[in-house]
Write an enzyme that holds these catalytic residues in place. Structure first.
Site, mmCIF file in Angstrom:
data_model
loop_
_atom_site.group_PDB
_atom_site.id
_atom_site.type_symbol
_atom_site.label_atom_id
_atom_site.label_comp_id
_atom_site.label_asym_id
_atom_site.label_seq_id
_atom_site.Cartn_x
_atom_site.Cartn_y
_atom_site.Cartn_z
ATOM 1 N N ILE A 281 15.982 5.028 -1.726
ATOM 2 C CA ILE A 281 14.713 5.097 -3.220
ATOM 3 C C ILE A 281 14.199 6.372 -2.732
ATOM 4 O O ILE A 281 13.768 6.005 -1.566
ATOM 5 C CB ILE A 281 14.211 3.628 -3.076
ATOM 6 C CG1 ILE A 281 15.370 2.570 -3.538
ATOM 7 C CG2 ILE A 281 12.392 3.982 -3.986
ATOM 8 C CD1 ILE A 281 15.683 2.511 -5.181
ATOM 9 N N LYS B 115 17.293 -8.519 7.077
ATOM 10 C CA LYS B 115 17.064 -8.481 5.576
ATOM 11 C C LYS B 115 18.309 -9.433 4.962
ATOM 12 O O LYS B 115 18.765 -10.145 4.012
ATOM 13 C CB LYS B 115 17.574 -7.493 4.188
ATOM 14 C CG LYS B 115 16.984 -5.699 5.078
ATOM 15 C CD LYS B 115 15.654 -6.100 4.488
ATOM 16 C CE LYS B 115 13.960 -5.307 5.145
ATOM 17 N NZ LYS B 115 13.063 -6.232 3.572
ATOM 18 N N ASP C 157 -2.153 -9.344 8.562
ATOM 19 C CA ASP C 157 -0.649 -9.433 8.833
ATOM 20 C C ASP C 157 -0.051 -10.298 8.854
ATOM 21 O O ASP C 157 -0.429 -11.163 9.569
ATOM 22 C CB ASP C 157 -1.013 -9.383 10.450
ATOM 23 C CG ASP C 157 0.246 -9.138 11.788
ATOM 24 O OD1 ASP C 157 0.861 -9.162 10.506
ATOM 25 O OD2 ASP C 157 0.667 -9.173 12.803
ATOM 26 N N VAL C 158 1.017 -10.065 7.367
ATOM 27 C CA VAL C 158 1.504 -11.118 6.630
ATOM 28 C C VAL C 158 3.296 -11.667 8.206
ATOM 29 O O VAL C 158 3.965 -12.870 7.449
ATOM 30 C CB VAL C 158 2.532 -10.859 5.341
ATOM 31 C CG1 VAL C 158 0.786 -11.205 4.721
ATOM 32 C CG2 VAL C 158 2.761 -9.450 6.010
ATOM 33 N N SER D 273 -2.355 -4.635 3.425
ATOM 34 C CA SER D 273 -1.472 -3.689 3.588
ATOM 35 C C SER D 273 -2.572 -4.514 5.446
ATOM 36 O O SER D 273 -2.960 -5.398 5.336
ATOM 37 C CB SER D 273 -1.836 -2.994 3.087
ATOM 38 O OG SER D 273 -1.403 -1.738 4.309
ATOM 39 N N SER E 235 0.544 -1.453 0.032
ATOM 40 C CA SER E 235 -0.069 0.098 -0.631
ATOM 41 C C SER E 235 1.010 1.157 -0.385
ATOM 42 O O SER E 235 -0.127 2.164 -0.367
ATOM 43 C CB SER E 235 -0.823 -0.084 1.240
ATOM 44 O OG SER E 235 0.357 -0.316 2.156
ATOM 45 N N ARG E 236 2.351 1.289 -0.042
ATOM 46 C CA ARG E 236 3.120 3.115 -0.017
ATOM 47 C C ARG E 236 4.299 2.116 -0.537
ATOM 48 O O ARG E 236 4.655 1.075 -0.146
ATOM 49 C CB ARG E 236 3.046 3.238 1.625
ATOM 50 C CG ARG E 236 3.238 1.884 2.840
ATOM 51 C CD ARG E 236 3.367 3.135 4.298
ATOM 52 N NE ARG E 236 4.325 4.276 4.079
ATOM 53 C CZ ARG E 236 3.514 5.473 4.908
ATOM 54 N NH1 ARG E 236 2.748 5.785 4.530
ATOM 55 N NH2 ARG E 236 4.344 6.252 5.085
ATOM 56 N N ASN F 215 7.645 -8.161 -0.316
ATOM 57 C CA ASN F 215 8.019 -6.446 0.647
ATOM 58 C C ASN F 215 8.146 -6.363 2.042
ATOM 59 O O ASN F 215 8.246 -5.176 1.521
ATOM 60 C CB ASN F 215 7.656 -5.983 -1.040
ATOM 61 C CG ASN F 215 7.416 -4.512 -0.740
ATOM 62 O OD1 ASN F 215 8.860 -4.112 -0.807
ATOM 63 N ND2 ASN F 215 6.818 -3.272 -0.472
ATOM 64 N N TYR G 107 17.490 -4.547 11.780
ATOM 65 C CA TYR G 107 17.531 -4.250 9.855
ATOM 66 C C TYR G 107 17.565 -5.056 9.558
ATOM 67 O O TYR G 107 17.263 -6.037 8.473
ATOM 68 C CB TYR G 107 17.122 -3.193 10.330
ATOM 69 C CG TYR G 107 16.875 -2.135 7.951
ATOM 70 C CD1 TYR G 107 15.194 -3.232 7.825
ATOM 71 C CD2 TYR G 107 17.440 -2.268 7.369
ATOM 72 C CE1 TYR G 107 15.331 -2.485 6.599
ATOM 73 C CE2 TYR G 107 16.993 -2.518 6.323
ATOM 74 C CZ TYR G 107 15.880 -2.523 6.167
ATOM 75 O OH TYR G 107 15.714 -2.171 4.548
#
Length: 257
Positions: A187, A158, A61-62, A38, A16-17, A88, A154
């Site tokens: 980005i 990743k 909520d994935v 989302s 969604s973003r 993502n 983070y």
């Protein structure tokens, strides 16, 4: 030109973003059915409306099995199957060591790494039934290649995604399911709104191409990994950073002039 993917179905988590929204819009433009996942239904619906009739949104909520199951059920119910997963979803709160709590660490690892495992696991039955599939993970240069103060959790998440990807690619190859990752650099997304021109200029100064990437830069790479032309590529990464990781020092950037 890539062969048409029209009529195939993609699930985009965190769609969604930011980068996820860019991926969802690009896949919709390419003619795929798009399920935008989302935490917020209104946000997901807004992106779906931009794509059109071949898109739908769901709040889920994935980072939970239940949320991933709901997303899969929605994709199959609405579009009849699943051919592509863009894993993502992710978060990037900052906390330096000494201040970071175990809860802070677990929260990021769950949102970024565990959600990748759960979403991949949930989509496997549908991809197996389809006879092939494409899984594209949004990783980052931060963690696998670079570091930044405040993002040790983070970065670990990743880098962990890439470790997961390599073994998953081996395991799923006999099913004709490929697993690859895009690795964005800096980005420009709505998250930078309000940061000011000086902040953005400092970011651009570290990039040989002297600009931030766009969400379209990442989305186009994800679309390639989803294509028939990428059928023999699995377990691989694509760094999309304008050359950001290349200079050995600030002196290398200064010598460009």
């Amino acid at each position: 030109m890539l062969k048409s993917l029209q009529g195939k179905t993609v699930i985009v988590t965190g769609g969604s973003r930011g980068i996820g929204k860019g991926i969802a819009l690009r896949f919709g433009e390419a003619g795929l059915n798009v399920l935008i996942v989302s935490r917020n239904q209104a946000d997901a619906d807004q992106v779906a409306a931009q794509i059109g009739a071949n898109a739908a949104g769901i709040a889920a909520d994935v980072s939970t099995e239940e949320g991933c199951a709901a997303a899969v059920e929605a994709a199959i119910s609405r579009f009849g199957g699943i051919h592509v997963l863009c894993a993502n979803a992710g978060i990037f709160p900052a906390a330096k060591l000494g201040d970071m709590t175990a809860s802070d660490f677990d929260h990021v690892m769950t949102a970024n790494l565990k959600s990748t495992f759960l979403s991949v696991s949930a989509t496997l039955p549908a991809m197996t039934e389809a006879g092939s599939g494409r899984i594209i993970i949004t990783s980052s240069i931060t963690g696998p290649i670079t570091g930044f103060p405040g993002w040790s959790h983070y970065g670990a998440s990743k880098a962990g995604q890439l470790g997961f990807m390599r073994t998953a690619a081996i395991e799923l190859a006999p099913k004709r399911i490929t697993v690859n990752a895009v690795m964005p650099g800096n980005i420009f997304t709505e998250g930078l709104d309000g940061m000011g021109s000086d902040y953005i200029a400092k970011m651009e100064a570290s990039i040989p191409m002297r600009r931030l990437g766009t969400v379209s830069d990442i989305a186009n790479a994800a679309l390639f990994f989803a294509s028939e032309e990428a059928a023999y590529i699995t377990g691989q990464t694509l760094v999309i950073d304008g050359g950001q990781v290349l200079p050995e020092s600030l002196g290398a950037l200064e010598a460009m002039a």
